[in-house]
Design a protein around this motif. Structure first.
Motif, PDB file in Angstrom:
ATOM      1  N   GLY A 112       5.012  61.535  32.453  1.00  0.00           N
ATOM      2  CA  GLY A 112       5.070  62.973  32.183  1.00  0.00           C
ATOM      3  C   GLY A 112       6.479  63.704  32.378  1.00  0.00           C
ATOM      4  O   GLY A 112       6.370  64.937  32.016  1.00  0.00           O
ATOM      5  N   ILE A 113       7.435  62.840  32.765  1.00  0.00           N
ATOM      6  CA  ILE A 113       8.467  63.480  33.158  1.00  0.00           C
ATOM      7  C   ILE A 113       9.407  64.112  31.939  1.00  0.00           C
ATOM      8  O   ILE A 113       8.860  63.422  30.716  1.00  0.00           O
ATOM      9  CB  ILE A 113       9.854  62.763  33.728  1.00  0.00           C
ATOM     10  CG1 ILE A 113      10.132  61.767  32.808  1.00  0.00           C
ATOM     11  CG2 ILE A 113       9.030  62.335  35.206  1.00  0.00           C
ATOM     12  CD1 ILE A 113      11.326  60.613  33.769  1.00  0.00           C
ATOM     13  N   ASP A 114       9.948  65.350  31.882  1.00  0.00           N
ATOM     14  CA  ASP A 114      10.602  65.796  30.583  1.00  0.00           C
ATOM     15  C   ASP A 114      12.017  65.914  30.552  1.00  0.00           C
ATOM     16  O   ASP A 114      12.730  66.568  29.951  1.00  0.00           O
ATOM     17  CB  ASP A 114       9.907  67.115  30.251  1.00  0.00           C
ATOM     18  CG  ASP A 114       9.892  68.109  31.419  1.00  0.00           C
ATOM     19  OD1 ASP A 114      10.756  67.912  32.489  1.00  0.00           O
ATOM     20  OD2 ASP A 114       9.606  69.272  31.246  1.00  0.00           O
ATOM     21  N   ALA A 115      12.855  65.458  31.914  1.00  0.00           N
ATOM     22  CA  ALA A 115      14.250  65.663  32.039  1.00  0.00           C
ATOM     23  C   ALA A 115      14.514  64.717  33.124  1.00  0.00           C
ATOM     24  O   ALA A 115      13.707  64.229  34.122  1.00  0.00           O
ATOM     25  CB  ALA A 115      14.462  67.090  32.506  1.00  0.00           C
ATOM     26  N   VAL A 116      15.745  64.265  32.853  1.00  0.00           N
ATOM     27  CA  VAL A 116      16.445  63.271  33.971  1.00  0.00           C
ATOM     28  C   VAL A 116      17.841  63.839  34.312  1.00  0.00           C
ATOM     29  O   VAL A 116      18.819  64.011  33.325  1.00  0.00           O
ATOM     30  CB  VAL A 116      16.638  61.868  33.590  1.00  0.00           C
ATOM     31  CG1 VAL A 116      17.372  60.950  34.588  1.00  0.00           C
ATOM     32  CG2 VAL A 116      15.497  60.985  33.145  1.00  0.00           C
ATOM     33  N   CYS A 117      18.138  64.235  35.600  1.00  0.00           N
ATOM     34  CA  CYS A 117      19.448  64.766  35.810  1.00  0.00           C
ATOM     35  C   CYS A 117      19.987  63.432  36.665  1.00  0.00           C
ATOM     36  O   CYS A 117      19.726  62.800  37.790  1.00  0.00           O
ATOM     37  CB  CYS A 117      19.313  65.824  36.930  1.00  0.00           C
ATOM     38  SG  CYS A 117      20.824  66.373  37.677  1.00  0.00           S
ATOM     39  N   ALA A 118      21.219  62.872  36.087  1.00  0.00           N
ATOM     40  CA  ALA A 118      21.856  61.560  36.670  1.00  0.00           C
ATOM     41  C   ALA A 118      23.408  61.943  36.572  1.00  0.00           C
ATOM     42  O   ALA A 118      24.132  61.903  35.669  1.00  0.00           O
ATOM     43  CB  ALA A 118      21.477  60.373  35.534  1.00  0.00           C
ATOM     44  N   PRO A 119      23.869  62.334  37.496  1.00  0.00           N
ATOM     45  CA  PRO A 119      24.990  62.838  37.580  1.00  0.00           C
ATOM     46  C   PRO A 119      26.222  61.649  37.194  1.00  0.00           C
ATOM     47  O   PRO A 119      27.144  62.025  36.848  1.00  0.00           O
ATOM     48  CB  PRO A 119      25.206  63.221  39.364  1.00  0.00           C
ATOM     49  CG  PRO A 119      23.848  63.874  39.516  1.00  0.00           C
ATOM     50  CD  PRO A 119      22.997  62.994  38.853  1.00  0.00           C
ATOM     51  N   VAL A 120      25.872  60.578  37.578  1.00  0.00           N
ATOM     52  CA  VAL A 120      26.930  59.530  37.356  1.00  0.00           C
ATOM     53  C   VAL A 120      26.677  59.225  35.772  1.00  0.00           C
ATOM     54  O   VAL A 120      25.364  58.771  35.559  1.00  0.00           O
ATOM     55  CB  VAL A 120      26.594  58.256  38.164  1.00  0.00           C
ATOM     56  CG1 VAL A 120      27.295  56.999  37.753  1.00  0.00           C
ATOM     57  CG2 VAL A 120      26.756  58.423  39.827  1.00  0.00           C
ATOM     58  N   ASP A 121      27.619  59.139  35.012  1.00  0.00           N
ATOM     59  CA  ASP A 121      27.790  59.033  33.606  1.00  0.00           C
ATOM     60  C   ASP A 121      26.997  57.445  33.361  1.00  0.00           C
ATOM     61  O   ASP A 121      26.048  57.461  32.263  1.00  0.00           O
ATOM     62  CB  ASP A 121      28.868  59.312  32.969  1.00  0.00           C
ATOM     63  CG  ASP A 121      30.129  58.453  33.352  1.00  0.00           C
ATOM     64  OD1 ASP A 121      29.966  58.109  34.365  1.00  0.00           O
ATOM     65  OD2 ASP A 121      30.838  57.940  32.495  1.00  0.00           O
ATOM     66  N   ALA A 122      27.308  56.668  34.126  1.00  0.00           N
ATOM     67  CA  ALA A 122      26.916  55.409  33.968  1.00  0.00           C
ATOM     68  C   ALA A 122      25.238  55.333  33.924  1.00  0.00           C
ATOM     69  O   ALA A 122      24.720  54.545  33.077  1.00  0.00           O
ATOM     70  CB  ALA A 122      27.592  54.176  34.710  1.00  0.00           C
ATOM     71  N   PHE A 123      24.652  55.906  34.985  1.00  0.00           N
ATOM     72  CA  PHE A 123      23.291  55.849  35.014  1.00  0.00           C
ATOM     73  C   PHE A 123      22.620  56.698  33.750  1.00  0.00           C
ATOM     74  O   PHE A 123      21.431  56.483  33.324  1.00  0.00           O
ATOM     75  CB  PHE A 123      22.891  56.534  36.441  1.00  0.00           C
ATOM     76  CG  PHE A 123      23.288  55.896  37.434  1.00  0.00           C
ATOM     77  CD1 PHE A 123      23.692  54.524  37.457  1.00  0.00           C
ATOM     78  CD2 PHE A 123      23.385  56.614  38.678  1.00  0.00           C
ATOM     79  CE1 PHE A 123      24.244  53.777  38.685  1.00  0.00           C
ATOM     80  CE2 PHE A 123      23.940  55.950  39.783  1.00  0.00           C
ATOM     81  CZ  PHE A 123      24.300  54.599  39.953  1.00  0.00           C
TER      82      PHE A 123
END
Length: 287
Positions: A227-238
């Motif tokens: 059910g997640i609707d967003a991902v915050c991944a500060p590292v661009d590779a991730f």
């Protein structure tokens, strides 16, 4: 096939000495700022060297001075995270700028893999090293220079952007190490989760795994929390790995799951969908 004609002979120190009417030792001292050489003689030698395009023997200079004329560039960030599979990410942008500056001062740049201790640098012939330390030191008594990534402030901007776009169940994807950028991002996420009423959902990724680790972590995240609707991944590779996992799960970016990152470098810009500058959101091409 006829042999190619030899190129023009390169002028030697003996040629310069003959034109300037001085000894070879005087030429060497005049061009290298050594010894006591009359300023008028030094200028005459320099003109005599410049006209035929004389270039000093770098190997001889290195032996005489005990210098390698080379500087190493090392980073605390693994290549998998800072360079990616193509090795053309953040680390290469830094290396290109450093190489240009070093060459303008007569030095070559030697790129070395990330090292855990300074002892590894003794295995290469260098005069010094530039160590890119990303994030402030964790130890309170460590006073080494560093580049602060402002992980908390960046994470707050990204997360507020997601909230403004309607995210109600965003996850945070950070490095599993103890970098302050990750620690600060986590603190910002927890603070905003309480402010917005989000159920905190944090996954940690080993930096050495780079994009593939981001992909695998996000795939597992989606399977466990569909059910997640967003991902915050500060590292661009991730972030790029997360985009691949989201799309392979049958979801669309950003319609089903939004993804944000802090750095819209080459890897993120060539991702599909690509990163645009506005809030570093991984979205479709800008109109």
């Amino acid at each position: 096939m006829p042999a190619s004609a030899p190129g023009p002979r390169q002028p030697t120190i003996a040629d310069v000495a003959r034109v300037a009417q001085v000894s070879r030792t005087t030429v060497s001292h005049a061009l290298n700022g050594l010894g006591r050489v009359d300023p008028r003689t030094r200028e005459r030698v320099r003109r005599a060297a410049a006209e035929p395009g004389y270039r000093p023997n770098l190997r001889a200079q290195r032996l005489r001075r005990g210098q390698a004329k080379a500087i190493a560039l090392a980073s605390s960030m693994p290549f998998a995270a800072a360079g990616g599979p193509s090795r053309l990410g953040f680390s290469m942008e830094v290396a290109a700028a450093a190489a240009e500056s070093a060459l303008s001062h007569g030095f070559a740049l030697v790129l070395v893999p990330p090292v855990q201790s300074g002892s590894a640098l003794y295995s290469v012939d260098i005069d010094g090293a530039i160590v890119v330390a990303l994030g402030r030191p964790m130890a309170p008594d460590e006073d080494a220079p560093y580049v602060d990534l402002r992980g908390g402030r960046v994470a707050e901007l990204l997360l507020r952007h997601l909230h403004g776009q309607g995210a109600v169940r965003p996850a945070l994807m950070v490095g599993s190490g103890s970098r302050h950028s990750s620690v600060d991002a986590l603190a910002a996420y927890e603070r905003l989760a309480e402010e917005y009423g989000w159920a905190p959902l944090v996954v940690k990724v080993p930096e050495a795994g780079g994009e593939q680790a981001g992909y695998e972590t996000c795939a597992a995240l989606l399977a466990e929390h569909p059910g997640i609707d967003a991902v915050c991944a500060p590292v661009d590779a991730f972030a790029v790995g997360a985009v691949r996992a989201i799309r392979e799960s049958g979801r669309a970016v950003p319609d089903d799951v939004m993804v944000v990152t802090r750095y819209d470098g080459l890897r993120a810009r060539t991702c599909e969908p690509r990163v645009i500058a506005r809030a570093s959101s991984l979205r479709g091409p800008a109109a």
